[in-house]
Design a protein around this motif. Structure first.
Motif, PDB file in Angstrom:
ATOM      1  N   ILE A 503       0.864  -1.188   0.000  1.00 22.41           N
ATOM      2  CA  ILE A 503       0.000   0.000   0.000  1.00 22.41           C
ATOM      3  C   ILE A 503       0.895   1.231   0.000  1.00 22.41           C
ATOM      4  N   ASP A 504       0.694   2.127  -0.964  1.00 19.56           N
ATOM      5  CA  ASP A 504       1.421   3.393  -1.004  1.00 19.56           C
ATOM      6  C   ASP A 504       0.411   4.531  -1.127  1.00 19.56           C
ATOM      7  N   LEU A 505       0.273   5.307  -0.059  1.00 18.55           N
ATOM      8  CA  LEU A 505      -0.663   6.438  -0.014  1.00 18.55           C
ATOM      9  C   LEU A 505       0.077   7.760   0.155  1.00 18.55           C
ATOM     10  N   SER A 529       4.656  -4.019   2.472  1.00 15.38           N
ATOM     11  CA  SER A 529       5.083  -2.622   2.396  1.00 15.38           C
ATOM     12  C   SER A 529       3.929  -1.685   2.719  1.00 15.38           C
ATOM     13  N   LEU A 530       4.165  -0.774   3.670  1.00 19.82           N
ATOM     14  CA  LEU A 530       3.194   0.262   4.043  1.00 19.82           C
ATOM     15  C   LEU A 530       3.881   1.619   3.932  1.00 19.82           C
ATOM     16  N   ILE A 531       3.389   2.470   3.039  1.00 21.88           N
ATOM     17  CA  ILE A 531       3.990   3.789   2.840  1.00 21.88           C
ATOM     18  C   ILE A 531       2.895   4.843   2.966  1.00 21.88           C
ATOM     19  N   PHE A 532       2.976   5.627   4.056  1.00 21.99           N
ATOM     20  CA  PHE A 532       1.976   6.662   4.338  1.00 21.99           C
ATOM     21  C   PHE A 532       2.593   8.062   4.325  1.00 21.99           C
ATOM     22  N   SER A 533       3.843   8.195   3.974  1.00 25.67           N
ATOM     23  CA  SER A 533       4.590   9.448   4.128  1.00 25.67           C
ATOM     24  C   SER A 533       3.899  10.643   3.475  1.00 25.67           C
ATOM     25  N   HIS A 534       4.174  11.839   4.063  1.00 24.69           N
ATOM     26  CA  HIS A 534       3.719  13.120   3.523  1.00 24.69           C
ATOM     27  C   HIS A 534       2.199  13.197   3.430  1.00 24.69           C
ATOM     28  N   ASN A 535       1.563  12.868   4.531  1.00 25.60           N
ATOM     29  CA  ASN A 535       0.139  13.089   4.746  1.00 25.60           C
ATOM     30  C   ASN A 535      -0.014  13.654   6.162  1.00 25.60           C
TER      31      ASN A 535
END
Length: 642
Positions: A503-505, A529-535
């Protein structure tokens, strides 16, 4: 798979012939043969399935020893103890450890030797095997044999089939070996460490039907003499270090059905003589340095099914003659430098299932004739300057399984006809799509992969997103999406499918906080993979993330997070990457987290962390800890108060 099945049928017939017709008629086992076989057994250190259990000195090797066949005079002519065989209609997969006895070379009447797939036979092939001058079939593949191919194999001039594949055999092939192999029909040396040049004498093996040298370290050019193999049907010299050009003489191999030259360093162009390959069905030239345009004569291959030319340096326009290849099922031309328009003649390829023209310089409109390809399942035109403006409406006539149109100039809204398709993989990334993420996206229930990244979507995730019960990979990064994350993590699934893999958000406007129980949601149980950066998520890092046993990558950069780094993150044992920089995290760095076994990338810079950095084995740069005034200890300056 077809070749493997034919080989199994051949072995069954061969074994049946010897064990039914010969064993019952043979005399007592010859003493020389018995001693040779017992010495082989003596050198076997492990036989878990007791393949050699019946081999005892007190019994007759011709009458009672499993896997042994003799002729009428009591001489052993067949040894068959493979690690993979059928027993009362059930497959048996076993192993055997030990070395090959040089005394096997005393079996002077031996015609058939099969010790394949035993997995753990080690050491060198004894040079004494060269004394087996009557040997017709030799199978030693799928073991752990080392050393070189004995020069004494020169004496095995009656060989018809030789398989040494999937071992650790090294060194060059004896230059004179092939000169004697005039009767050999199948030669398998793949998956070894063989090196040096392909001998010019390769052309002497005039009876050869199958040659497999894949996955070695052969270098130099492909000898022109390869064109002398007039009976060859299968030729695989892929994944070596071969250079030079494709020899023109290849075009004389009129019986060749499968040609694999991929994964080398071949240069030059495809020779026009390729038109002589009238039986060719499968050709793979990918992963080389081939240049020039595809010759128009390629349209004269009447049986071709698969063209794999990806990852080369081909240029020019695609010849319209490719449209003549009505037997084609797969075209892979990705990552070259092709230009011009996609030929309308491609619309005649009625059997085409895969068309991959991605990563080229194609321009202009996609020809409407493509809509006639009712067997087309996979279409990838991404990373071409097509300037599509919109996805043509006639696409809805296709029955696609995968559609990739990333970076092709698409603008505007998602076309609503997508809702009624059966698409499983959809990649529309790096375009100029705008508007809301439509609620009808929940009707695309076959989706397993969705990439809408680098567009201009500006809405929340619709509740209907929960209906995507097969979705496993989601990439929405670099849009203007907002709202909370609940529709993403509360979606349904269809066991065993529909569990997230990635997941890339990142780079959106999603708001938080992240739910405390996110790591307990069934749908993320196997996420990697979990990508939540820049939120602007805010809140804290949930402890439950430590419950994600398959998690390898977690990125929570610039999310406005506060609180401590949970000790529980250290329970995610497979983590290789942890990025938590540019937040408001405080407290100390847990030693359990910093000492994760597989940790390679770690960054907690620009936070409010304090205390001594725990001792750790991973090589982490100073920059990963900067911007935390309270941190000290290697690789930062030493602590003063600890």
């Amino acid at each position: 798979m077809e070749n493997c099945s034919l080989r199994k049928i051949f072995l069954l017939i061969f074994h049946l012939f010897f064990f039914v017709n010969l064993v019952s008629k043979s005399k007592a086992c010859h003493s020389v043969d018995r001693e040779a076989l017992l010495d082989f057994k003596y050198k076997i250190t492990s036989d878990p399935s007791k393949l050699l259990h019946t081999w005892t000195p007190q019994t007759d090797c011709c009458q009672t020893w499993d896997g042994i066949g003799c002729d009428a005079s009591g001489r052993v002519i067949n040894i068959s103890r493979p690690g993979l065989f059928s027993d009362t209609d059930s497959p048996v997969d076993t192993s055997m450890s030990g070395t090959l006895s040089p005394f096997l070379g005393n079996l002077s009447f031996l015609e058939f030797l099969d010790l394949s797939n035993l997995k753990d036979l080690k050491g060198q092939i004894p040079p004494e095997f060269g004394k087996l001058s009557r040997l017709i079939y030799l199978f030693l593949d799928s073991n752990r044999l080392t050393g070189s191919i004995p020069a004494t194999f020169w004496y095995l001039y009656q060989l018809k089939k030789l398989y040494l594949s999937n071992n650790h055999i090294s060194g060059p092939v004896p230059s004179t070996l092939f000169e004697r192999f005039t009767l050999i029909s199948e030669l398998g040396l793949s998956g070894n460490k063989l090196s040096g040049l392909l001998p010019f004498s390769i052309g002497k093996m005039v009876s050869l039907i199958k040659l497999d040298f894949r996955g070695n370290n052969f270098s130099g050019s492909i000898p022109e003499s390869i064109g002398e193999l007039k009976n060859i049907v299968y030729l695989d010299i892929s994944e070596n270090q071969l250079s030079g050009t494709i020899p023109k003489s290849l075009g004389s191999l009129a019986k060749l059905v499968e040609l694999y030259l991929n994964g080398n360093q071949l240069t030059g162009t495809i020779p026009s003589s390729i038109t002589g390959l009238s039986s060719l069905k499968f050709v793979r030239l990918s992963e080389n340095k081939l240049t020039g345009s595809i010759p128009p004569g390629i349209g004269n291959l009447p049986r071709i099914q698969s063209l794999v030319f990806e990852n080369n340096k081909f240029t020019g326009k695609l010849p319209a003659t490719i449209g003549h290849l009505i037997t084609l099922t797969d075209i892979y031309f990705s990552n070259n430098q092709f230009t011009g328009k996609i030929p309308p003649s491609f619309g005649s390829l009625n059997n085409l299932q895969t068309l991959d023209l991605s990563r080229n310089q194609f321009s202009g409109q996609i020809p409407y004739q493509i809509s006639k390809l009712q067997n087309l399942q996979n279409l990838d035109l991404s990373l071409n300057p097509l300037e599509l403006e919109s996805i043509p409406d006639w696409f809805q006539k296709l029955k696609l399984f995968r559609l990739s149109l990333g970076k092709t100039g698409i603008k505007g809204h998602l076309p609503n006809w997508l809702a009624s398709t059966s698409i499983s993989t959809l990649d529309l990334s790096n375009n100029a799509l705008t508007g809301k993420l439509p609620s009808w996206i929940g009707n695309m229930t076959n989706l397993s992969f969705l990439n809408l990244s680098n567009n201009g979507f500006h809405s929340s995730i619709p509740d209907e997103f929960r209906n995507l019960s097969l979705l496993m990979d989601l990439d929405l990064h670099s849009n203007k999406l907002s709202g909370n994350l609940k529709p993403i993590f509360s979606k349904t699934f269809q066991f065993p499918l529909g569990f997230y893999n990635s997941i890339d958000l990142s780079y959106n406007m999603f708001s938080g906080p992240i739910d405390d129980d996110i790591g307990d949601e069934a749908v993320v149980a196997s996420v990697v993979s979990l990508i939540f950066s820049h939120n602007p998520l805010r809140g804290h890092i949930p402890k439950s993330l430590g419950n994600l046993s398959r998690l390898e990558v977690i990125k929570l950069v610039e999310n406005g997070l506060s609180g401590k780094i949970p000790l529980e993150i250290g329970n995610a044992k497979l983590l290789t990457t942890i990025f938590l920089s540019n937040n408001n995290l405080s407290g100390t760095i847990p030693g359990k987290v910093l000492n994760l076994k597989y940790l390679q990338n770690f960054d907690v810079s620009e936070n409010r962390l304090s205390g001594k950095i725990p001792p750790h084995k991973a090589t982490i740069p100073v920059s990963a800890f900067l911007g935390n005034p309270g941190l000290c200890g290697a690789p930062l300056p030493p602590c003063k108060h600890f």
